[in-house]
Structures are given as C-alpha cells and as structure tokens.
Design an enzyme around this catalytic site. Sequence first.
Site, PDB file in Angstrom:
ATOM      1  N   HIS A 102       1.022  -1.161  -0.008  1.00  0.00           N
ATOM      2  CA  HIS A 102      -0.056  -0.037  -0.042  1.00  0.00           C
ATOM      3  C   HIS A 102       0.899   1.190   0.022  1.00  0.00           C
ATOM      4  O   HIS A 102       2.174   1.100   0.566  1.00  0.00           O
ATOM      5  CB  HIS A 102      -0.877   0.211   1.215  1.00  0.00           C
ATOM      6  CG  HIS A 102      -1.728  -0.965   1.607  1.00  0.00           C
ATOM      7  ND1 HIS A 102      -1.284  -2.048   2.136  1.00  0.00           N
ATOM      8  CD2 HIS A 102      -3.110  -1.287   1.591  1.00  0.00           C
ATOM      9  CE1 HIS A 102      -2.236  -2.850   2.488  1.00  0.00           C
ATOM     10  NE2 HIS A 102      -3.324  -2.291   2.113  1.00  0.00           N
ATOM     11  N   ASP A 105       2.444   1.964   3.245  1.00  0.00           N
ATOM     12  CA  ASP A 105       3.703   0.831   3.872  1.00  0.00           C
ATOM     13  C   ASP A 105       4.830   1.353   3.605  1.00  0.00           C
ATOM     14  O   ASP A 105       5.874   1.273   4.184  1.00  0.00           O
ATOM     15  CB  ASP A 105       3.385  -0.420   3.285  1.00  0.00           C
ATOM     16  CG  ASP A 105       1.910  -0.940   3.530  1.00  0.00           C
ATOM     17  OD1 ASP A 105       1.410  -0.663   4.388  1.00  0.00           O
ATOM     18  OD2 ASP A 105       1.420  -1.771   2.524  1.00  0.00           O
TER      19      ASP A 105
HETATM   20  C1  XUL Z   1      -7.444  -6.568   4.991  1.00  0.00           C
HETATM   21  C2  XUL Z   1      -6.867  -7.068   3.809  1.00  0.00           C
HETATM   22  C3  XUL Z   1      -5.739  -5.774   3.218  1.00  0.00           C
HETATM   23  C4  XUL Z   1      -5.899  -5.939   1.799  1.00  0.00           C
HETATM   24  C5  XUL Z   1      -5.212  -4.868   0.905  1.00  0.00           C
HETATM   25  O1  XUL Z   1      -8.312  -7.485   5.612  1.00  0.00           O
HETATM   26  O2  XUL Z   1      -6.922  -8.256   3.462  1.00  0.00           O
HETATM   27  O3  XUL Z   1      -4.857  -6.086   3.690  1.00  0.00           O
HETATM   28  O4  XUL Z   1      -5.367  -7.270   1.159  1.00  0.00           O
HETATM   29  O5  XUL Z   1      -5.621  -3.689   1.400  1.00  0.00           O
END
Ligand code: XUL
Length: 438
Positions: A102, A105
Amino acid sequence: MQYFDGIEPLKFEGQSSTNDLAFRHYDPTEVFMGKTMAEHLRFAVCYWHNFVWEGSDVFGQNSFPRAWNALADSDPMTAAKAKTDAAFELFQVLGVPFYCFHDIDARPEGATFAESDRNLSQIVDYMQGKQEATGMKLLWGTANLFSHPRFMAGAASNPDPEVWAYSAATVASCMDATQQLGGENYVLWGGREGYETLLNTDLSREMDQMGRFFAKVIDYKHKIGFKGTILIEPKPQEPTKHQYDYDVATVYGFLKRYGLENEVRVNIEQGHAILAGHTFEHEIAVAQSLGIFGSIDMNRNDYQSGWDTDQFPNNTPEMALAYYEILKGGGFTTGGTNFDAKLRRQSIDLSDLVMAHAGAMDCCARGIKAAATMLDERPLMDFVDQRYSGWSGDLAAEISADAVSLSDIRGMVAERDINPKPVSGRQEHLENVVNRYV
Ligand code: XUL
Ligand code: CO
C-alpha cells in the site's frame, strides 16, 4: 545482508529435510501441467504485515524489534528507505518473484496530500532501483484508504465529497506508482466501504458513489495505459459491520449493476471467505464460473475466534482444494499467491518471519501438487461428468428448448411416466478420494 544477516537464501532440500529454513515441497523449478512450480504459484510477500506492523494488538504495544524502523521519528525518508532495503532482503532470502504494498506502507505520511505524493514518488524511484537490482516484480499495488481517521466513514462511500476526492486522488497516485513499478494488478480492498448503522447511512447513495468511483478508476487505467488487472478484494465485515463487498457473488452483482463486470476481477482472501461463511474454494469456484477470478490473498483464520486473524496457511487439504479450483479454471494469469499473513505476537525473531513464509510456501506447494495430480487422474472430474451426463441426453435437449413450455413438460412427464430414482451423491467416497492425494 544488513537486516537478515546470517540467514541464507532458502533452498529446496526435499521431503527428508528437517531444516526449518529450507523447502521440503517447494521446488521452484519442478515442472507439471506445462509450467514450473514458481510459474504456477506466483508467490508474493506483502509489505504491511512484515515490515510495517510491529506486533501491537488491541491490548498491547509493539513486540517486534524491527531495526529498519528505528529512524522513523527523526528521519522518516531514511527509515522508509531502510524498510525497503529490509523488504528486498527478505524477498531475496525467500526467493519469491513478487511483492505487494500500500502507499502508506512504503512512504512517510506528509503534512498535505501534495507532500505525501512527493514522498511516494521518491520512495517508488528507490523501489524501482531495488527491483532492477534484484529482478523482483510487483504483483500489485494499492492505496490504504482506511487507516487515517479521514477515512473513518469510508473512502468512496464517505458522506463527505472531500473524502471522496481525496480518495480518488490517492488512487490516481497509487496507480501511477503501480504502473511505474510494472505492477501486474491494482487492488481495491473496500477498507471501510460499508456502514455501522443505517441510522446515519444513505445506503443507496453510498453504492452509487462507489460505482462512480470505480468507473473513474477504470477510465484512469485506460488513460494511463495501465495493462494490469483491476481487482476488488471482497470482505464481509470488519472493520465495518456491513461491508459492501461482502463476497464474490455480491461484488459481481455490484459490478454488473454499474456495467463494470468486464473490467474488474477479484482478489480472494481465504480469511475473508471464511468470515463470509464460505470455504475458500467456494469463492474461487464462483469467481471462475463468473469469469472474474484474478488473484488470491493466502492466509487462514482461526476457526474458533471468528476474527480475521491472518495466520500463515498450514493446512494442506485446504490448499489442495483451493488450487484445484484455480488450476481447473486455467491457473493464474496476472494474479498470484500473496501471503496476506502475519506472525503471532510472540514470534519476535526475524527468523520467525522467514520460517513462516517457508512453511506457507511448502504448504501451498504440497497443495498445488495434489491438485495437479487430481486433475490429471480425474477421479473427481470423472465422477462429476458422470453425475451430470443426463444433461447430454435427449430429454435434456427437449426440456431445454425455448419452444417447450412448463405445460408441455407436464404433458411429457405424465405421458412417459417419468419417475426419477434417487442416486447417491457419494460425498464420503469423494472425500476419501481427496485424502488419497493430500
Ligand atoms: C484486510 C486486507 C488488506 C488487503 C489490501 O483484511 O486483506 O490487507 O489485502 O488492502
Ligand atoms: Co488481503
């Protein structure tokens, strides 16, 4: 190696090995069904659980000593680069081809959107250099539109258009970053797209806002020439009580309603499937049958607690049935197996991080090999083909014809004395068959 010093890159040692820091089943070069195991599984390691989260939970503080975050308070960009260095070291130790992240991150949060955006560009250039030096690839990028309090009432479904705009701007930045890094997919997890109570929510408006948001994301994808796949990741609840992307079938209904079903696929997470009251293989099979299967987030939930515990997978029969549905549908194209999984809070050593992935990769390897053999020898497929074989016969053709009405069928059944006899579904036999392979 600076952070993972002393841990050698993992090797395949075969089933007799008792080495925790080696593979017993994952031999990346082994070929079956026309591809290497590495090409079938397309493993990815995630940034957020491994390099960002430091072991805090709702009752307690960080428990993991993570040296790369040491400078985060004084010099955030140096710390962000250190985190990238650590991440690429772990990728090398594990020998995985892909990673996922993300925006938040990887980059320090700025005081303004523009500053956050500049920070992202700077760290993405750094990540690109690391990719070039190591041959690592990006499976998918995504925007975190759920952690900051501005997103507490959702992003695309937020009552405030300023949050909608902020979210759209963030996705544009993250799609640019994903494209710069050659990402093969872009993921939209609903985050807080959902609601806590109808007492303060206009559900119908929120769905329309989300539909409009996704349409703009797709337009932007075409505008910048991003060749990857847009993926929505379903989840039924947590953080909000009612999440709009409940499960694969719900997401498909949503896409169809807004005319987006040919542009978007799904990233299915095992833990989310379980939260929705489904099995992982059910969700994969539904996506395959609707033509929207994309990628998987591999993890496992605790079956007793009922939370999204994001544990590393360690159940071969579950993996075998999941990969069976994936391979049956032709395997991954742009998708892959992303470990959206985290350590338990007491597993504080860096070697725990390595062993967790090694065991998970082995579990997936064992599962996919069992799945490939089941597909090759066809004991389940032959049974299913036989079970539906009546549908290739004359009666099936007759009753399916458009010109034949319900009353015509009533006539046929009465005249021919059609009187179906119950036939065993043989579930226990088929479960025994699966157990021969796993
Ligand atoms: C949350 C989840 C996230 C997504 C990406 O439950 O799975 O980490 O994969 O935002
Ligand atoms: Co996930």
